[in-house]
Every structure is written in structure tokens, then in C-alpha cells.
Design an enzyme around this catalytic site. Structure first.
Site, PDB file in Angstrom:
ATOM      1  CE  LYS A  77      32.366  39.192  42.368  1.00 41.63           C
ATOM      2  NZ  LYS A  77      31.429  38.123  41.900  1.00 41.63           N
ATOM      3  CB  SER A 152      32.370  37.796  38.213  1.00 44.68           C
ATOM      4  OG  SER A 152      31.397  37.618  39.141  1.00 44.68           O
ATOM      5  CB  SER A 176      30.727  34.594  39.852  1.00 43.71           C
ATOM      6  OG  SER A 176      30.479  35.166  38.684  1.00 43.71           O
TER       7      SER A 176
HETATM    8  N1  GLN Z   1      29.922  33.854  34.004  1.00 47.61           N
HETATM    9  C1  GLN Z   1      28.620  34.288  34.326  1.00 47.61           C
HETATM   10  C2  GLN Z   1      27.973  35.506  33.788  1.00 47.61           C
HETATM   11  O1  GLN Z   1      29.047  36.445  33.053  1.00 47.61           O
HETATM   12  C3  GLN Z   1      28.292  34.213  35.713  1.00 47.61           C
HETATM   13  C4  GLN Z   1      28.601  35.611  36.537  1.00 47.61           C
HETATM   14  C5  GLN Z   1      28.172  35.515  38.101  1.00 47.61           C
HETATM   15  O2  GLN Z   1      27.970  34.311  38.652  1.00 47.61           O
HETATM   16  N2  GLN Z   1      28.371  36.640  38.752  1.00 47.61           N
HETATM   17  O3  GLN Z   1      27.024  36.251  33.906  1.00 47.61           O
END
Ligand code: GLN
Length: 490
Positions: A77, A152, A176
Site C-alpha cells: 500500500k 482505503s 481499510s
Molecule cells: N473508511 C474509514 C475512513 O474513511 C476507514 C479508513 C481506514 O481504515 N484507513 O476513515
């Protein structure tokens, strides 16, 4: 089976038996990436570095006694620092950032012989659930290119699902890793907070962030965990605790089966208006777990509904502080046209950050400001404590909590514009992070339209072994042991 379809386990065996070289496997992965370019799983590819690492791996393999991931192509990532390789965190702010060091997890993967293929697409600074928050091309769901792949860590999930790497690393602050894994039909594993070093992870919300693998099957997740877990003196939140052999935990779990294991179904998770197809597929998976000998009990996590509100205060507050360093001086894009200091700061940040990141910084700064701190940040922290209490009670009644990963199927790209409606879909993954528990997403079926559906497993702190035990048995029963699927658009 073609090379790109292999799991880590299968490729490692073929490499050890000298049936295939890492150089050939790496070339096959790059050919696969080229053929599936439209999926946009990567921001940056490192063909040269990967082929050099593959050649070195081939030498180690020839010498015998090679480490566990020797010669295996892996994606990272883009939130994790890679020495000499562009690391953008999906942001214009870091469009030119080339780190001078590797994140600890990357260093560990390299030491284990992994071949780093490139940097996977992500929502900007890991903020998002669709991967549409990026200055780069939006990654597409390999099962249906008109749909989101989740976020994400969307590029990591899409790359694994589309066989554009054998496995990937992601990060999980509120879901994410698990949510994109669920939408793309791959295994996603978020270890216990503190299990894996975040040194070199571009911080989003430090009390929640955790690094973990996305893989084609459960055993591969265990193989990756064996490499990345462990104490790191460079991350003060990493725990001083031995790492069990997670592959052994998988194998023992399969021998033990599910008999004697108590699985808890949280009543509140199923009262949230789940998509009926998600509900059905999850119910069928639960039946299989019962057929496998597990005992099911209903549990209650009464504060589940408050998790999203608490998270979006805490995560935004921490982000507003963590992202202060991107000011065009210490780090990040600088507006060269500005002629005085303050304008330079504000113009650099206005230009460098996208709208979702700005929204979070504004919310977070507001929630921390004097006079509002008690009403927002302190209140959110109190809710967090109550959620931890909920889990403590529930985990006294059961060993593993079983649920959907997310209440809906993946949706068409662009279909949800309103941030709040997207935040709401994180309702089932956020509590895990608030409590620092391990959680995973396991592919357990498909919608009638052919979109993957995942099952979420959560357990007590440092009980990754229980997750692996349940997952390995369910995977075997579902016949997905070497799950690679066959996305229509591959
Ligand atoms: N969807 C969540 C957010 O927007 C989680 C994101 C994540 O786990 N990095 O914060």
C-alpha cells in the site's frame, strides 16, 4: 494453473522445488499487471527493482535454506515508506516524496526474500471507503469494473483479486483492510493493535492504525503475519510479546476443527438493515460453521451504533495533528508562487490536500479546539471506553465474533456522493479498531450479480490464532482453500 494464479504457498513450493524461478514468476506478474492496467491497482511500479530482487532470490533459492517469502511478488500500500521508491499516500501533497528508508514491515518482507512489485493505490492518506478519494486513477473492482473496490486499501485488494501480485500489505484504521477485501473477494487480516510495527506507515490516526496482509487464502495470511509481526523499538506502540507461528496455528486449527468453539453473533449487527443478499450469504456461512461443530450464541454489543460517530471524531482529531507536518516546509507540496510565509503554508495545504482530507482536518481541529474538546473529543473517548466494555462482556461469552464485514454490497462507482452515507457503511468494522482487537475478512460467497461477500471474524486481543482456526475451517468447508476466484474482467 498459470503462474499469476498461484497462492504464496503454491509459488513457494514451486520455487523451492526449482520448478519455476522467481524471475519468471515476477515477469509473469508484470505481464498480468500490464494486461489488467485498466484496474488501476498500482500508483507506482518498480519493474527494475523487482527483477533485481527476483534475481537475488533465485540465487538464495539455489543455495538452499531460503527464507519463507523468498522470490514471492508482493504489493505494498502506498502509505508505507519504501526506500528510493515513490510513496504518495494517494495525495498530491506527496506526489514527489521518495523516502530515504523502508517501513519496518517492508524491511521485514525484503529480509524474508519478498519481491516488491510496486505501490498499491489507496484513498488519500487512507481516508475513505471507496478509493475514489485519490489524486491518481481510481482502482476498479476486478469482479465488475463499474463498481468500487472499497477502501482505503483498494489497490491492494484489487491487485490480489486480479492476480497482479501474490499478496499485498494494507493498513486498517477503521476497516481499510477488511472492507476492500470483502468487496474484492480476498482474505484481509487486521492484527491486534500493537502486533505489527507502524514505523514508516504514514500516520492517519495513531491510536487506531494497524498494518496487515491481504491474501488469496487463509494460510497465506498466516505466512505474511509470521513475517511482519513482532516488537519494533522504533514504534513505541508495538508490543513486547513473542509472535506465535501463525501457520502452525492454521494447521492446528484445521486438525482441531470447530468443536468446542463458541461463536457469537452480535444481535445489533443484524438489526441494522443489512442488504438481504449479505444477510443470506452470511447466514449460510454460519450454518456451515455450525455443521463443522461450532456452538453459536447470540451476544450483544449495545453501543455499536455509536461507533461511527466516535470514530469520525477521534480519527479526524488524530489526523488533524498527524497531517500538520505537511506544510510545504518539513514535508509535502510547496506553492512556489506565494511571497510570504503564511500564504505559503495555506496555499501549499490548499493545493496539496483533496477535499475529504481537508474535511477531516477541519473537523478534527474543531473537535480539539478549546471549549469544544469536552463536547467532542472527550465524549468520543468515553464512547470508545463503552465499546471496549461491550467487547469485554461479549468475549466472556464467546471465543470469536462472527458477522458481515460491511452491511452492503460494493456499489457502482460514483453512486454515493454524500460523505455521511459512506461513513455509515463502516459501522461493522470501526468498533474493532476502537477496541484494538484483531479482525479479519474471509470470502464466503457472492451476490446474485456476482459481487463477492465477506465474513468478518473478531476475537480478543492477541487471539489471531482463533481467527485463523475459524477461517481455515470455513475456507476448507467452502472449498476456497486456494481461493483465487475468476473475476469476469481478468
Ligand atoms: N473508511 C474509514 C475512513 O474513511 C476507514 C479508513 C481506514 O481504515 N484507513 O476513515
Amino acid at each position: 494453473m498459470t503462474i499469476h494464479q498461484l497462492t504464496i504457498g503454491q509459488l513457494a513450493t514451486a520455487l523451492a522445488n526449482r520448478e519455476i524461478s522467481s524471475t519468471a514468476a515476477t515477469a509473469a506478474i508484470f505481464a498480468r499487471i500490464e494486461a489488467g492496467k485498466k484496474i488501476n491497482a498500482y500508483i507506482t511500479l518498480d519493474r527494475e527493482g523487482a527483477l533485481a530482487a527476483a534475481a537475488a532470490a533465485d540465487q538464495r533459492l539455489a543455495a538452499g535454506g531460503a527464507p519463507p517469502l523468498c522470490g514471492v511478488p508482493i504489493a505494498i500500500k502506498d502509505a508505507l515508506c519504501t526506500k528510493g521508491l515513490l510513496t504518495t499516500s494517494g495525495s498530491k501533497m506527496l506526489a514527489n516524496f521518495v523516502p530515504s528508508y523502508d517501513a519496518t514491515v517492508v524491511e521485514k518482507l525484503r529480509a524474508a526474500g519478498a519481491v516488491i512489485v510496486g505501490k498499491a493505490t489507496m484513498d488519500e492518506f487512507a481516508m475513505g471507503s471507496t478509493n475514489e478519494n485519490t489524486t491518481f486513477a481510481v482502482p476498479l473492482n476486478p469482479w465488475n469494473l463499474d463498481y468500487i473496490c472499497g477502501g482505503s486499501s483498494g489497490g491492494s485488494a484489487a491487485a490480489v483479486a486480479a492476480d497482479q501480485c501474490m499478496a499485498a500489505l494494507g493498513s486498517d484504521t477503521g476497516g481499510s483492510i477488511r472492507q476492500p477485501a470483502s468487496h474484492c473477494g480476498v482474505v484481509g487480516f487486521k492484527p491486534t493493535y500493537g502486533r505489527v510495527s507502524r514505523y514508516g506507515l504514514l500516520a492517519f490516526a495513531s491510536s487506531l492504525d494497524q498494518v496487515g496482509p491481504l491474501t488469496k487464502n487463509v494460510r497465506d495470511a498466516a505466512l505474511m503475519l509470521n513475517v511482519i509481526c513482532g516488537h519494533d523499538p522504533r514504534d513505541s506502540t508495538s508490543v513486547r510479546r513473542g509472535t506465535p507461528d501463525f501457520v502452525v496455528a492454521c494447521e492446528q486449527g484445521l486438525q482441531q476443527g470447530l468443536t468446542g468453539l463458541r461463536l457469537g453473533l452480535p444481535r445489533e449487527y443484524f438489526e441494522l438493515g443489512l442488504d438481504p443478499e449479505v444477510q443470506q450469504v452470511v447466514a449460510a456461512a454460519v450454518e456451515r460453521l455450525v455443521a463443522g461443530g461450532a456452538e453459536i450464541c447470540e451476544i450483544s454489543l449495545p453501543r455499536t451504533a455509536y461507533g461511527v460517530a466516535a470514530y469520525y471524531v477521534i480519527a479526524a482529531a488524530e489526523a488533524s495533528s498527524n497531517l500538520a507536518r505537511y506544510d510545504g516546509v518539513r514535508f509535502g507540496h510547496r506553492d512556489l508562487a506565494a511571497d510570504e510565509l503564511e500564504a505559503m503554508y495555506s496555499r501549499s495545504r490548499s493545493q496539496g490536500f483533496g477535499s475529504e482530507v481537508k474535511r477531516r482536518i477541519i473537523i478534527g481541529t474543531y473537535a480539539l479546539s478549546s471549549g469544544y474538546y469536552d463536547a467532542y473529543y472527550r465524549k468520543a473517548s468515553q464512547i470508545r471506553t463503552l465499546i471496549i466494555e461491550d467487547y469485554r462482556r461479549a468475549l466472556a461469552q464467546c471465543d470469536v465474533i462472527v458477522s458481515p464485514v460491511t452491511p452492503t454490497l460494493a456499489w457502482p462507482l460514483g453512486a454515493k456522493g454524500d460523505p455521511l452515507s459512506i461513513y455509515q457503511t463502516d459501522i461493522l468494522t470501526i468498533p474493532t479498531n476502537l477496541a484494538g482487537l484483531p479482525g479479519m475478512s474471509l470470502p464466503c460467497g457472492f451476490s446474485r450479480g456476482g459481487l463477492p461477500i465477506g465474513l468478518q471474524l473478531q476475537a480478543g486481543h492477541f487471539r489471531e490464532d482463533l481467527l485463523l482456526r475459524v477461517a481455515a475451517n470455513l475456507e476448507k468447508s467452502l472449498g476456497l482453500t486456494d481461493f483465487k476466484g475468476s473475476p469476469k474482467n481478468k
